[in-house]
Design a protein around this motif. Structure first.
Motif, PDB file in Angstrom:
ATOM      1  N   LEU A 182      -4.889   2.937  -0.004  1.00  0.00           N
ATOM      2  CA  LEU A 182      -5.084   1.814  -1.021  1.00  0.00           C
ATOM      3  C   LEU A 182      -4.211   0.700  -1.075  1.00  0.00           C
ATOM      4  O   LEU A 182      -2.940   0.843  -0.702  1.00  0.00           O
ATOM      5  N   GLU A 183      -4.935  -0.526  -1.232  1.00  0.00           N
ATOM      6  CA  GLU A 183      -3.936  -1.806  -1.294  1.00  0.00           C
ATOM      7  C   GLU A 183      -4.232  -2.305  -2.662  1.00  0.00           C
ATOM      8  O   GLU A 183      -5.368  -2.429  -3.041  1.00  0.00           O
ATOM      9  N   VAL A 184      -3.166  -2.995  -3.322  1.00  0.00           N
ATOM     10  CA  VAL A 184      -3.468  -3.635  -4.369  1.00  0.00           C
ATOM     11  C   VAL A 184      -2.901  -4.806  -4.541  1.00  0.00           C
ATOM     12  O   VAL A 184      -1.870  -5.149  -3.828  1.00  0.00           O
ATOM     13  N   GLU A 185      -3.474  -5.771  -5.013  1.00  0.00           N
ATOM     14  CA  GLU A 185      -3.042  -7.420  -5.323  1.00  0.00           C
ATOM     15  C   GLU A 185      -2.999  -7.480  -6.769  1.00  0.00           C
ATOM     16  O   GLU A 185      -3.632  -7.205  -7.500  1.00  0.00           O
ATOM     17  N   ASN A 190       2.761  -3.013  -0.979  1.00  0.00           N
ATOM     18  CA  ASN A 190       1.740  -2.943  -1.808  1.00  0.00           C
ATOM     19  C   ASN A 190       0.580  -1.859  -1.709  1.00  0.00           C
ATOM     20  O   ASN A 190      -0.653  -2.272  -1.941  1.00  0.00           O
ATOM     21  N   LEU A 232      -3.034   4.927  -6.933  1.00  0.00           N
ATOM     22  CA  LEU A 232      -2.403   3.992  -7.810  1.00  0.00           C
ATOM     23  C   LEU A 232      -2.643   4.559  -9.159  1.00  0.00           C
ATOM     24  O   LEU A 232      -3.728   4.976  -9.496  1.00  0.00           O
ATOM     25  N   SER A 252     -11.265  -3.732 -10.097  1.00  0.00           N
ATOM     26  CA  SER A 252     -10.534  -5.009 -10.720  1.00  0.00           C
ATOM     27  C   SER A 252     -10.277  -4.236 -12.178  1.00  0.00           C
ATOM     28  O   SER A 252     -10.682  -3.633 -12.740  1.00  0.00           O
ATOM     29  N   LEU A 273       2.491   3.394  -7.343  1.00  0.00           N
ATOM     30  CA  LEU A 273       1.961   3.638  -6.112  1.00  0.00           C
ATOM     31  C   LEU A 273       2.593   4.794  -5.470  1.00  0.00           C
ATOM     32  O   LEU A 273       3.780   4.332  -5.200  1.00  0.00           O
ATOM     33  N   LEU A 306      -5.121  -6.805 -11.716  1.00  0.00           N
ATOM     34  CA  LEU A 306      -4.950  -5.977 -10.366  1.00  0.00           C
ATOM     35  C   LEU A 306      -6.273  -5.839  -9.924  1.00  0.00           C
ATOM     36  O   LEU A 306      -7.419  -5.885 -10.478  1.00  0.00           O
ATOM     37  N   LYS A 307      -6.151  -5.942  -8.676  1.00  0.00           N
ATOM     38  CA  LYS A 307      -7.197  -5.853  -7.701  1.00  0.00           C
ATOM     39  C   LYS A 307      -7.067  -4.590  -6.670  1.00  0.00           C
ATOM     40  O   LYS A 307      -5.943  -4.818  -6.017  1.00  0.00           O
ATOM     41  N   VAL A 308      -7.707  -3.595  -6.377  1.00  0.00           N
ATOM     42  CA  VAL A 308      -7.812  -2.504  -5.510  1.00  0.00           C
ATOM     43  C   VAL A 308      -8.654  -2.455  -4.582  1.00  0.00           C
ATOM     44  O   VAL A 308     -10.083  -2.351  -4.886  1.00  0.00           O
ATOM     45  N   ARG A 309      -8.346  -2.107  -3.468  1.00  0.00           N
ATOM     46  CA  ARG A 309      -9.451  -1.812  -2.442  1.00  0.00           C
ATOM     47  C   ARG A 309      -8.815  -1.009  -1.183  1.00  0.00           C
ATOM     48  O   ARG A 309      -7.715  -0.762  -1.257  1.00  0.00           O
TER      49      ARG A 309
END
Length: 292
Positions: free
Chosen positions: A129-132, A143, A149, A230, A244, A257-260
């Motif tokens: 997972l990557e979060v912004e 991140n 998460l 999101s 995380l 937050l935005k997670v993908r």
């Protein structure tokens, strides 16, 4: 062959196995690199080291054939964070507790070294997972997470509200103690303890699991791993806890937050006899009747 070793403090019972691992690597003339923090732990435990190099920067990992994680599952998660997008294969030796991800028992360390030399192993790719965030850099740029998460409340009384969106469309407002987004690897972790399903590691899915939701009809949701999730969080304390894997930080509720799924993967080394369903049965006691 350049091998990196990373770990945490260990019990005295594990000391002979760890000493044996370094002795075996020295005997086989393996070029061993050790993280600076772990070298101090080894010295304090009177572990004899030879043919080793200390590294202080993740850039020193370049050129490594693989990384050995000495500890439990938390140590392996920390090791994956250290490796980052380099995708260096990592193998976990379980001198910790559960050992769901770190599957090599201490008594099989010599067998592991032989298998690594001869190539008698397989590599499993695991999604990450990557979060912004809209207004800050998350965890110094590290991140990403192999397991999950988690968005949770910071106080002991009031719930938080997590407004959630899937690919830009409104999904749900979760009134709960928190919300977890889990990978298939993390499905047997925090998400499972909150009622989430177990996914096999190569599933192309993510799990959205509420933590103690106010509405009992709200259940975990499985979505495709190409989705972008999101979140906007509202809290009486005006902040929330963002985690995380084993890292956490309190952030302001203005943070969106935005997670993908990340563009890179974790590569876990498994011995030939390691099997996910065997691990489920042994670690989660599946199929055992405690009355017998």
């Amino acid at each position: 062959m350049k091998v990196v070793v990373h770990g945490k403090p260990f019990a005295e019972a594990a000391r002979p196995f760890i000493q044996g691992m370094f002795d075996e690597m020295a005997l086989r003339k393996i070029d061993v690199w050790i993280s600076g923090g772990f070298e101090a732990i080894l010295n304090a435990a009177n572990i004899r080291l030879s043919n080793t190099t200390t590294f202080g920067s993740p850039a020193d990992l370049n050129g490594a054939r693989l990384v050995v994680s000495l500890g439990g599952d938390g140590t392996l998660l920390e090791t994956v964070a250290l490796i980052g997008a380099r995708q260096i294969p990592v193998i976990g030796v379980n001198v910790g507790r559960l050992g769901f991800l770190a599957t090599v028992p201490p008594e099989r360390i010599k067998d592991m070294i032989l298998a690594l030399e001869t190539g008698d192993y397989r590599i499993e790719t695991r999604s990450i997972l990557e979060v912004e965030a809209n207004n800050m850099e998350i965890f110094g740029g590290v991140n990403f997470a192999l397991n999950d998460l988690a968005i949770t409340k910071t106080d002991t009384s009031s719930m938080i509200t997590v407004h959630s969106y899937l690919n830009g469309e409104f999904l749900n407002s979760y009134w709960a103690d928190g919300l977890i987004v889990s990978t298939p690897t993390g499905s047997t972790g925090y998400s499972l303890s909150c009622g989430g399903p177990v996914l096999v590691p190569n599933s192309k899915s993510l799990i959205v699991t509420p933590v103690s939701p106010h509405n009992l009809n709200v259940r975990p949701l499985v979505v495709e791993d190409s989705a972008v999730l999101s979140f906007e969080v509202k809290s009486r304390s005006n902040n929330f806890l963002l985690s995380l894997d084993s890292r956490s930080s309190i952030v302001d509720e203005s943070t969106q937050l935005k997670v993908r799924k990340a563009s890179f993967v974790a590569r876990l080394v498994k011995m030939r006899q390691d099997n996910f369903f065997d691990t489920l049965r042994s670690k989660l006691s599946w199929g055992l009747d405690m009355r017998n």
